[in-house]
Structures are given as C-alpha cells and as structure tokens.
Scaffold this motif. Structure first.
Motif, PDB file in Angstrom:
ATOM      1  N   PHE A 187       0.842  -1.195   0.000  1.00 19.98           N
ATOM      2  CA  PHE A 187       0.000   0.000   0.000  1.00 19.98           C
ATOM      3  C   PHE A 187       0.874   1.240   0.000  1.00 19.98           C
ATOM      4  CE2 PHE A 187      -2.192   3.496   2.096  1.00 19.98           C
ATOM      5  CZ  PHE A 187      -3.389   3.530   1.387  1.00 19.98           C
ATOM      6  N   SER A 188       0.402   2.267  -0.747  1.00 22.70           N
ATOM      7  CA  SER A 188       0.975   3.600  -0.648  1.00 22.70           C
ATOM      8  C   SER A 188      -0.118   4.600  -0.988  1.00 22.70           C
ATOM      9  CB  SER A 188       2.169   3.772  -1.606  1.00 22.70           C
ATOM     10  OG  SER A 188       1.730   4.004  -2.917  1.00 22.70           O
ATOM     11  N   ASN A 189       0.089   5.858  -0.632  1.00 25.59           N
ATOM     12  CA  ASN A 189      -0.905   6.888  -0.929  1.00 25.59           C
ATOM     13  C   ASN A 189      -1.103   7.071  -2.422  1.00 25.59           C
ATOM     14  OD1 ASN A 189      -1.378   7.459   1.773  1.00 25.59           O
ATOM     15  ND2 ASN A 189       0.250   9.000   1.867  1.00 25.59           N
ATOM     16  N   LYS A 190      -0.053   6.824  -3.224  1.00 26.35           N
ATOM     17  CA  LYS A 190      -0.141   7.028  -4.661  1.00 26.35           C
ATOM     18  C   LYS A 190      -0.511   5.749  -5.404  1.00 26.35           C
ATOM     19  CE  LYS A 190       3.138  10.864  -4.635  1.00 26.35           C
ATOM     20  NZ  LYS A 190       4.437  11.380  -5.118  1.00 26.35           N
ATOM     21  N   ALA A 191      -0.033   4.589  -4.932  1.00 30.62           N
ATOM     22  CA  ALA A 191      -0.342   3.332  -5.617  1.00 30.62           C
ATOM     23  C   ALA A 191      -1.623   2.707  -5.094  1.00 30.62           C
ATOM     24  CB  ALA A 191       0.817   2.340  -5.441  1.00 30.62           C
ATOM     25  N   ARG A 192      -2.072   3.178  -3.930  1.00 34.24           N
ATOM     26  CA  ARG A 192      -3.241   2.586  -3.276  1.00 34.24           C
ATOM     27  C   ARG A 192      -2.943   1.138  -2.917  1.00 34.24           C
ATOM     28  NH1 ARG A 192      -5.494   6.954  -1.272  1.00 34.24           N
ATOM     29  NH2 ARG A 192      -5.862   8.527  -2.869  1.00 34.24           N
ATOM     30  N   LEU A 193      -3.989   0.332  -2.779  1.00 32.45           N
ATOM     31  CA  LEU A 193      -3.816  -1.054  -2.369  1.00 32.45           C
ATOM     32  C   LEU A 193      -3.353  -1.895  -3.561  1.00 32.45           C
ATOM     33  CD1 LEU A 193      -4.205  -2.619   0.271  1.00 32.45           C
ATOM     34  CD2 LEU A 193      -6.476  -3.275  -0.553  1.00 32.45           C
ATOM     35  N   ASP A 194      -2.329  -2.689  -3.351  1.00 27.87           N
ATOM     36  CA  ASP A 194      -1.757  -3.549  -4.389  1.00 27.87           C
ATOM     37  C   ASP A 194      -1.791  -4.977  -3.853  1.00 27.87           C
ATOM     38  OD1 ASP A 194      -0.310  -4.812  -6.370  1.00 27.87           O
ATOM     39  OD2 ASP A 194       1.294  -3.341  -6.422  1.00 27.87           O
ATOM     40  N   ILE A 195      -2.676  -5.823  -4.405  1.00 28.96           N
ATOM     41  CA  ILE A 195      -2.899  -7.173  -3.880  1.00 28.96           C
ATOM     42  C   ILE A 195      -2.776  -8.198  -4.994  1.00 28.96           C
ATOM     43  CG2 ILE A 195      -4.550  -8.730  -2.801  1.00 28.96           C
ATOM     44  CD1 ILE A 195      -5.815  -6.390  -1.423  1.00 28.96           C
ATOM     45  N   HIS A 196      -2.128  -9.313  -4.681  1.00 28.22           N
ATOM     46  CA  HIS A 196      -2.061 -10.458  -5.583  1.00 28.22           C
ATOM     47  C   HIS A 196      -2.261 -11.718  -4.744  1.00 28.22           C
ATOM     48  CE1 HIS A 196       0.585 -13.310  -8.171  1.00 28.22           C
ATOM     49  NE2 HIS A 196      -0.699 -13.533  -8.355  1.00 28.22           N
ATOM     50  N   LEU A 197      -3.321 -12.460  -5.018  1.00 29.49           N
ATOM     51  CA  LEU A 197      -3.621 -13.716  -4.337  1.00 29.49           C
ATOM     52  C   LEU A 197      -3.587 -14.835  -5.368  1.00 29.49           C
ATOM     53  CD1 LEU A 197      -4.577 -15.311  -1.815  1.00 29.49           C
ATOM     54  CD2 LEU A 197      -6.930 -14.793  -2.552  1.00 29.49           C
ATOM     55  N   MET A 198      -2.871 -15.922  -5.065  1.00 30.25           N
ATOM     56  CA  MET A 198      -2.713 -17.017  -6.020  1.00 30.25           C
ATOM     57  C   MET A 198      -2.901 -18.361  -5.313  1.00 30.25           C
ATOM     58  SD  MET A 198       0.604 -17.977  -8.371  1.00 30.25           S
ATOM     59  CE  MET A 198       1.547 -18.651  -7.001  1.00 30.25           C
ATOM     60  N   TYR A 199      -3.596 -19.276  -5.999  1.00 27.74           N
ATOM     61  CA  TYR A 199      -3.773 -20.634  -5.483  1.00 27.74           C
ATOM     62  C   TYR A 199      -3.554 -21.630  -6.621  1.00 27.74           C
ATOM     63  CZ  TYR A 199      -5.766 -24.794  -3.382  1.00 27.74           C
ATOM     64  OH  TYR A 199      -5.938 -26.074  -2.900  1.00 27.74           O
ATOM     65  N   ARG A 200      -2.693 -22.609  -6.398  1.00 31.18           N
ATOM     66  CA  ARG A 200      -2.410 -23.649  -7.404  1.00 31.18           C
ATOM     67  C   ARG A 200      -3.148 -24.936  -7.054  1.00 31.18           C
ATOM     68  NH1 ARG A 200       1.290 -21.827 -10.747  1.00 31.18           N
ATOM     69  NH2 ARG A 200       3.061 -20.574 -10.064  1.00 31.18           N
ATOM     70  N   PHE A 201      -3.632 -25.623  -8.083  1.00 27.38           N
ATOM     71  CA  PHE A 201      -4.268 -26.931  -7.860  1.00 27.38           C
ATOM     72  C   PHE A 201      -4.122 -27.812  -9.085  1.00 27.38           C
ATOM     73  CE2 PHE A 201      -7.293 -23.784  -9.312  1.00 27.38           C
ATOM     74  CZ  PHE A 201      -8.014 -24.432 -10.301  1.00 27.38           C
TER      75      PHE A 201
END
Length: 201
Positions: A187-201
């Motif tokens: 997170f930053s004030n300029k980039a805002r929330l940056d999320i990456h969620l990954m699941y392998r199957f």
C-alpha cells in the motif's frame, strides 16, 4: 523514470540474475486475483506443460471504467536452477474480445534464493486508441528461513510507474507463501492497495 533507465534496470536483472510463477507444473492449474490502482481482475490459467500456460482473465478497468475479458498466453523463455538459487524469464501476452483495440504483451523475470528475492516486469498495453507502458521491480528479504510446509514470508520494496500520473513510486509490500497459496500485499498513498492472491491446484 526515462525509458533508458528502465532498460538499464531490465538488463541488470536479466544479465546479473537472469513475482509468483505465471506457469504451473505440467497439467496444473492456477487461480489468481489482482487488485491495484489500475484494475481489478480474476485470472485462471492451465499449463499443458511447464513451458507455457493459457488462460482467461476477467478485468474491471479503473482507468476506462469498463469491464472486459482477456485470453492470455505465457511462455517460459528461460529457467536456471542452481544449488542455491533459481531464475526465470517469461513472455506474457493477452487479447481482449475486441482484440484490435485492447491487447498487451511484455516480459517478467525473477531471481531468488531462500533469503533474497528480486523481480521485474514490463508490459505494453494498447486500449481504445491509447497505449501504456507499465513497469516495476521488486526486492525482498526473508526475515527467517522456513522448512518445507512452513509459512514463508518476505519483506519487500516495490517500485513502479503510476500510469495515471507518470510518477515512479516505491512502496513496501509483504509476501506470504504456504503450500499452494501465495499472497502479496502492499500500500501507498499514490499506488493505493496492491494485492495479488494465487492458489495452485
């Protein structure tokens, strides 16, 4: 950040060391969720071999305030394993349902040991008669070395170009990995929330 400085960083990572793996094992599948200041997306891909993957991505574009789908293709250009490290270089591309007006291509690479992680990416996007160059680099350190099956963690710094303001920003990120699940969040004030969620199957 000028394009010449970016290519310096690109070749620095590639020649000297070469984010999560965009290709799974042969026959494996991966489900991913992304969210940042540019888009929200849900992405699934299947890997017929360990060299490439094909998948579909459903995107909510925050810049154009619209929704669309991408057909994506990723190819492993190089992978080098040593006793203490691994490096990877990938080519990525995607085409929307209206492929003449919305498509992208780029490269992603990483080098890591059990203690240190380095990564970069560059993507050229064409959308609705506009083009964008998106690039980033990541450096991370694991505060502890876990065993197989443990929760693994990295403290990272991510630098990227904000495509809305053309400013290059650096902000903290945290990476967690256990079994088949990976989470990256920053997170930053300029980039805002940056999320990456990954699941392998």
């Amino acid at each position: 950040m000028g394009i010449n400085r970016f290519f310096f960083i690109f070749f620095y990572f590639f020649l000297n060391f070469c984010y999560s793996r965009p290709i799974s094992y042969s026959g494996g599948s991966t489900f991913m969720i992304f969210s940042n200041n540019y888009k929200d997306s849900i992405y699934y891909h299947y890997s017929p071999s360990s060299k490439y993957s094909i998948g579909a991505e459903f995107v909510k574009n925050k810049f154009f305030n619209n929704k669309y789908s991408n057909l994506r293709f990723t190819y492993l250009i190089e992978r080098k394993n040593t006793r203490k490290s691994q490096r990877n270089l990938y080519f990525e591309s995607g085409f929307s349902s209206n492929f003449t007006k919305n498509f992208f291509y780029g490269f992603r690479g990483d080098w890591e040991t059990r203690r240190i992680y380095n990564g970069f990416g560059i993507t050229k996007t064409y959308a609705f008669n506009k083009s964008f160059l998106d690039h980033y680099f990541v450096f991370g350190v694991a505060p502890y070395l876990g065993d197989y099956g443990d929760l693994h963690s990295w403290i990272m710094l991510k630098g990227k170009k904000n495509i809305f303001t053309n400013q290059f920003i650096i902000y903290p990120m945290f990476k967690f990995f256990k079994n088949n699940t990976l989470l990256e969040i920053g997170f930053s004030n300029k980039a805002r929330l940056d999320i990456h969620l990954m699941y392998r199957f």
